[in-house]
Design an enzyme around this catalytic site. Structure first.
Site, PDB file in Angstrom:
ATOM      1  N   ASN A 180      41.311  52.886  41.035  1.00 35.33           N
ATOM      2  CA  ASN A 180      40.106  52.422  41.741  1.00 35.33           C
ATOM      3  C   ASN A 180      40.119  52.691  43.249  1.00 35.33           C
ATOM      4  O   ASN A 180      39.073  52.834  43.853  1.00 35.33           O
ATOM      5  CB  ASN A 180      39.829  50.943  41.445  1.00 35.33           C
ATOM      6  CG  ASN A 180      40.974  50.047  41.835  1.00 35.33           C
ATOM      7  OD1 ASN A 180      42.104  50.493  42.036  1.00 35.33           O
ATOM      8  ND2 ASN A 180      40.683  48.766  41.949  1.00 35.33           N
ATOM      9  N   GLU A 277      50.896  44.241  41.915  1.00 40.74           N
ATOM     10  CA  GLU A 277      49.513  43.934  42.313  1.00 40.74           C
ATOM     11  C   GLU A 277      48.664  44.106  41.066  1.00 40.74           C
ATOM     12  O   GLU A 277      48.346  45.233  40.679  1.00 40.74           O
ATOM     13  CB  GLU A 277      49.055  44.893  43.417  1.00 40.74           C
ATOM     14  CG  GLU A 277      49.767  44.713  44.742  1.00 40.74           C
ATOM     15  CD  GLU A 277      49.349  43.441  45.469  1.00 40.74           C
ATOM     16  OE1 GLU A 277      48.388  42.773  45.052  1.00 40.74           O
ATOM     17  OE2 GLU A 277      50.018  43.105  46.455  1.00 40.74           O
ATOM     18  N   CYS A 311      40.008  44.836  41.888  1.00 41.99           N
ATOM     19  CA  CYS A 311      40.887  43.790  41.347  1.00 41.99           C
ATOM     20  C   CYS A 311      40.515  42.400  41.847  1.00 41.99           C
ATOM     21  O   CYS A 311      40.589  41.424  41.119  1.00 41.99           O
ATOM     22  CB  CYS A 311      42.311  44.102  41.748  1.00 41.99           C
ATOM     23  SG  CYS A 311      42.470  44.400  43.520  1.00 41.99           S
ATOM     24  N   GLU A 491      51.125  43.012  49.614  1.00 38.76           N
ATOM     25  CA  GLU A 491      50.928  44.242  50.372  1.00 38.76           C
ATOM     26  C   GLU A 491      50.252  43.847  51.681  1.00 38.76           C
ATOM     27  O   GLU A 491      49.602  42.796  51.770  1.00 38.76           O
ATOM     28  CB  GLU A 491      50.070  45.236  49.578  1.00 38.76           C
ATOM     29  CG  GLU A 491      50.840  45.706  48.356  1.00 38.76           C
ATOM     30  CD  GLU A 491      50.277  46.921  47.652  1.00 38.76           C
ATOM     31  OE1 GLU A 491      49.062  46.980  47.435  1.00 38.76           O
ATOM     32  OE2 GLU A 491      51.092  47.796  47.290  1.00 38.76           O
TER      33      GLU A 491
HETATM   34  N1  LIG Z   1      46.005  43.549  42.625  1.00 38.26           N
HETATM   35  C1  LIG Z   1      45.686  44.734  43.109  1.00 38.26           C
HETATM   36  O1  LIG Z   1      45.933  45.050  44.266  1.00 38.26           O
HETATM   37  C2  LIG Z   1      44.996  45.746  42.220  1.00 38.26           C
HETATM   38  C3  LIG Z   1      44.356  46.834  42.829  1.00 38.26           C
HETATM   39  C4  LIG Z   1      43.709  47.759  42.013  1.00 38.26           C
HETATM   40  C5  LIG Z   1      43.689  47.608  40.625  1.00 38.26           C
HETATM   41  N2  LIG Z   1      44.298  46.546  40.067  1.00 38.26           N
HETATM   42  C6  LIG Z   1      44.248  46.347  38.600  1.00 38.26           C
HETATM   43  O2  LIG Z   1      44.442  47.588  37.934  1.00 38.26           O
HETATM   44  C7  LIG Z   1      43.751  47.605  36.685  1.00 38.26           C
HETATM   45  C8  LIG Z   1      42.959  48.882  36.551  1.00 38.26           C
HETATM   46  O3  LIG Z   1      43.756  49.993  36.802  1.00 38.26           O
HETATM   47  P1  LIG Z   1      44.373  50.910  35.651  1.00 38.26           P
HETATM   48  O4  LIG Z   1      43.458  50.935  34.472  1.00 38.26           O
HETATM   49  O5  LIG Z   1      44.781  52.188  36.285  1.00 38.26           O
HETATM   50  O6  LIG Z   1      45.689  50.076  35.255  1.00 38.26           O
HETATM   51  P2  LIG Z   1      46.875  50.487  34.250  1.00 38.26           P
HETATM   52  O7  LIG Z   1      47.770  49.322  34.193  1.00 38.26           O
HETATM   53  O8  LIG Z   1      46.329  51.033  32.992  1.00 38.26           O
HETATM   54  O9  LIG Z   1      47.599  51.718  34.968  1.00 38.26           O
HETATM   55  C9  LIG Z   1      48.106  51.619  36.276  1.00 38.26           C
HETATM   56  C10 LIG Z   1      49.168  52.674  36.473  1.00 38.26           C
HETATM   57  O10 LIG Z   1      50.265  52.414  35.629  1.00 38.26           O
HETATM   58  C11 LIG Z   1      50.641  53.585  34.929  1.00 38.26           C
HETATM   59  N3  LIG Z   1      51.259  53.171  33.666  1.00 38.26           N
HETATM   60  C12 LIG Z   1      50.644  52.820  32.514  1.00 38.26           C
HETATM   61  N4  LIG Z   1      51.553  52.462  31.586  1.00 38.26           N
HETATM   62  C13 LIG Z   1      52.780  52.578  32.171  1.00 38.26           C
HETATM   63  C14 LIG Z   1      54.120  52.360  31.718  1.00 38.26           C
HETATM   64  N5  LIG Z   1      54.384  51.935  30.489  1.00 38.26           N
HETATM   65  N6  LIG Z   1      55.116  52.592  32.592  1.00 38.26           N
HETATM   66  C15 LIG Z   1      54.877  52.991  33.863  1.00 38.26           C
HETATM   67  N7  LIG Z   1      53.614  53.242  34.337  1.00 38.26           N
HETATM   68  C16 LIG Z   1      52.584  53.029  33.497  1.00 38.26           C
HETATM   69  C17 LIG Z   1      49.338  54.333  34.790  1.00 38.26           C
HETATM   70  O11 LIG Z   1      49.561  55.704  34.510  1.00 38.26           O
HETATM   71  C18 LIG Z   1      48.729  54.092  36.159  1.00 38.26           C
HETATM   72  O12 LIG Z   1      49.270  54.961  37.115  1.00 38.26           O
HETATM   73  C19 LIG Z   1      42.883  46.365  36.711  1.00 38.26           C
HETATM   74  O13 LIG Z   1      43.462  45.365  35.913  1.00 38.26           O
HETATM   75  C20 LIG Z   1      42.882  45.944  38.169  1.00 38.26           C
HETATM   76  O14 LIG Z   1      42.628  44.593  38.368  1.00 38.26           O
HETATM   77  C21 LIG Z   1      44.968  45.618  40.832  1.00 38.26           C
HETATM   78  C1  LIG Z   2      39.441  46.787  49.840  1.00 37.53           C
HETATM   79  N1  LIG Z   2      39.102  45.956  48.695  1.00 37.53           N
HETATM   80  C2  LIG Z   2      37.715  46.206  48.342  1.00 37.53           C
HETATM   81  C3  LIG Z   2      39.207  44.552  48.979  1.00 37.53           C
HETATM   82  C4  LIG Z   2      39.927  46.309  47.551  1.00 37.53           C
HETATM   83  C5  LIG Z   2      41.335  45.892  47.581  1.00 37.53           C
HETATM   84  C6  LIG Z   2      42.163  46.580  46.487  1.00 37.53           C
HETATM   85  C7  LIG Z   2      41.835  46.104  45.104  1.00 37.53           C
HETATM   86  O1  LIG Z   2      41.406  46.728  44.175  1.00 37.53           O
END
Ligand SMILES: NC(=O)c1ccc[n+]([C@@H]2O[C@H](COP(=O)([O-])OP(=O)(O)OC[C@H]3O[C@@H](n4cnc5c(N)ncnc54)[C@H](O)[C@@H]3O)[C@@H](O)[C@H]2O)c1
Ligand SMILES: C[N+](C)(C)CCCC=O
Length: 517
Positions: A180, A277, A311, A491
């Site tokens: 994202n 995260e 997220c 972070e």
């Molecule tokens: N808290 C935060 O800062 C934050 C920020 C952005 C997105 N997110 C979360 O991310 C999710 C969406 O992103 P997504 O669909 O890419 O998530 P995802 O968990 O499917 O994948 C994230 C990353 O992990 C890798 N991955 C997947 N399986 C793995 C494994 N078994 N071992 C190692 N790496 C692996 C993927 O290739 C990708 O690079 C949402 O739940 C969102 O809330 C959190």
């Molecule tokens: C900059 N934002 C919009 C708060 C996103 C933080 C990273 C989460 O997905």
């Protein structure tokens, strides 16, 4: 020397970093250069398994094939990072800062080009992509400044003896990113890691592999030693190789809760440090004494940035019953007015979701909400732009759901799309119980004009990032991260230095050894 990204096109080929002018248009980019990068160069992977296509969300066109890295490539990248660590970790904070500041200057000069490529690969609007690039740059500037301040403590002990502490880097850190905020996530992870003297191997999401490699080129151009920041492409197989690698000291992960649990499990085998995260299902509480205009704007910011794929989004919007009709009328009016379409156009406020499968998943949440008794107040439909080249893109109309209750799937699960659920409440006590009734705790917000209520409510909210009278602002000086199952570690902010370094305590005896034996 920078590689030329792109673009054997229906238009003249354009080098990525050619000039700070707008050069791309949706449907015109093919990426022809390798997307892996280690030891100072873009690299082709020899791995034959798990090849997949990378798409342009705005049009549905294939941008390039993804060449995932297998064990041999992962080893080479980690080896390059180990070698760079030897040199980088011995440099002073001032020396590291100089290179990081130079990288930030390059990002500033190339802002438009980086933002355009991000749009082409991710589908978000150019207006938002520019802000993401700015956040990446600010993060690198911020940690460059902190690199110059890293220092230990001196502790006086009896008899003239003393101890001191050294803040030392961890070694090779792995970053694993979500799709994202591809460029921003790569910067939010690498900036504190490098500032502390670590090197990094970063694996972007296979859905958005393009801009993390630009960051690798930028660090190299800025004078970073070869191998300081490397990029390996791939999905879970590549990620898993990184997490298990014996020469990796830390894994910093951004992604979903289920994957986060696996990362923690894999890292635990080598007792590696982790930052997680993860996802959220955050509440936004709007009290009857709010400035309704600001509360509506806050709710839109809490739900529709990046097509709702954020997220920290406040997707459970609790509105006091006294202002519910007024709030709903205004929020629906403004949601209907959001301009959807070509994400590279200045007028567009909402671009395409990241993939066809993700769009279908989000739409299925809207269908489920209807079945469970929610009312669609607006949106929630596939959207087909009039421009023929965008017809294969992954668009939907932003959705506001009314009549929601706490038990509905749309209120319980992270949808990760432009779907706002509006709920009514009557008292502060009641809404706090409902807001905290989740295993997740990434963010939360409150709108009220009562300053005492604002702080009282925030004190009770179980979330890592709380907003009073605003939402989804993330200055890089402020720590960001989750409570409960939304994550571990932080972070941004000063505290993140502690997550990318370790303390060594040194005892110095100035007298004789007082032995018990
Ligand atoms: N808290 C935060 O800062 C934050 C920020 C952005 C997105 N997110 C979360 O991310 C999710 C969406 O992103 P997504 O669909 O890419 O998530 P995802 O968990 O499917 O994948 C994230 C990353 O992990 C890798 N991955 C997947 N399986 C793995 C494994 N078994 N071992 C190692 N790496 C692996 C993927 O290739 C990708 O690079 C949402 O739940 C969102 O809330 C959190
Ligand atoms: C900059 N934002 C919009 C708060 C996103 C933080 C990273 C989460 O997905």
């Amino acid at each position: 020397m920078l590689h030329r990204l792109a673009t054997s096109l229906r238009r003249p080929a354009v080098p990525l970093f050619a000039a700070a002018v707008r050069c791309l248009s949706s449907g015109s980019v093919d990426i022809k250069v390798p997307l892996n990068f280690w030891a100072g160069k873009r690299r082709t992977s020899q791995e034959k398994c798990n090849k997949e296509n990378v798409y342009e969300p705005a049009t549905g066109r294939v941008l390039c094939p993804l060449e995932p890295c297998g064990a041999a490539e992962v080893n080479q990248a980690v080896e390059a990072a180990k070698s760079a660590f030897g040199h980088w970790s011995k440099m002073s904070g001032m020396e590291r800062a100089k290179i990081m500041i130079e990288a930030a200057h390059i990002i500033e000069r190339r802002r438009e080009e980086i933002a355009e490529i991000e749009v082409v690969n991710n589908g978000k609007s150019i207006t938002e992509a520019r802000l993401d690039v700015d956040s990446a740059r600010l993060c690198i500037e911020y940690y460059a400044a902190l690199a110059t301040t890293l220092a230990g403590q001196h502790v006086q002990l009896p008899g003239g003896s003393f101890a001191y502490t050294r803040r030392e880097p961890l070694g090779v850190c792995v970053g694993i990113g979500a799709w994202n905020y591809p460029f921003q996530i790569a910067a939010w992870k690498s900036a504190p890691a490098l500032a502390c003297g670590n090197s990094m191997v970063f694996k972007p999401s296979p859905v958005t592999p393009v801009t993390a490699v630009l960051l690798a080129e930028i660090y190299a151009m800025a004078g970073a030693p070869e191998g300081l920041y490397n990029v390996v492409q791939g999905g879970q197989e590549t990620g898993s190789l990184l997490c298990h690698h014996p020469d990796v000291a830390k894994v910093s992960f951004t992604g979903s809760v289920p994957t986060g649990k696996k990362i923690m499990e894999m890292a635990s085998k080598g007792v590696k440090h982790v930052t997680l995260e993860l996802g959220g299902k955050s509440p936004l509480l709007i009290f009857q004494d709010s400035d309704v205009e600001n509360a509506v704007k806050g709710a839109l910011m809490a739900n529709f940035l990046s097509q709702g794929q954020v997220c920290s989004n406040g997707t459970r919007v609790f509105v006091h019953k006294d202002i519910l009709p007024e709030f709903v009328e205004e929020v629906v009016k403004r949601t209907r007015a959001i301009e959807i379409g070509d994400p590279l156009l200045e007028s567009t406020r909402m671009g395409a979701l990241v993939s066809r499968s993700h769009l279908e998943r989000v739409l299925s949440f809207v269908d489920q909400a209807k079945k469970e008794g929610a009312t669609v107040l607006c949106g929630g439909e596939p959207f087909v732009p009039s421009d023929p080249k965008l017809r294969g893109g992954y668009y939907m109309t932003p959705c506001v759901l009314g009549n929601c209750t706490d038990e509905m799937t749309c209120v319980k699960e992270e949808i990760f799309g432009p779907v706002m659920s509006v709920l009514s409440f009557e008292s502060e006590e009641e809404v706090l119980l409902r807001a905290n009734d989740t295993d997740l705790g990434l963010a939360a917000g409150v709108f009220t004009s009562d300053v005492k209520r604002a702080h009282r409510v925030v004190e009770h909210l179980k979330a890592g990032s709380c907003f009073i009278n605003n939402y989804n602002i993330t200055p890089v000086e402020v720590p960001f991260g989750g409570f409960k199952m939304s994550g571990i570690g932080r972070e941004n902010g000063q505290v993140t230095i502690e997550h990318y370094s370790q303390l060594k305590s040194v005892y110095v005896e100035m007298g004789d050894v007082d032995s018990l034996f």
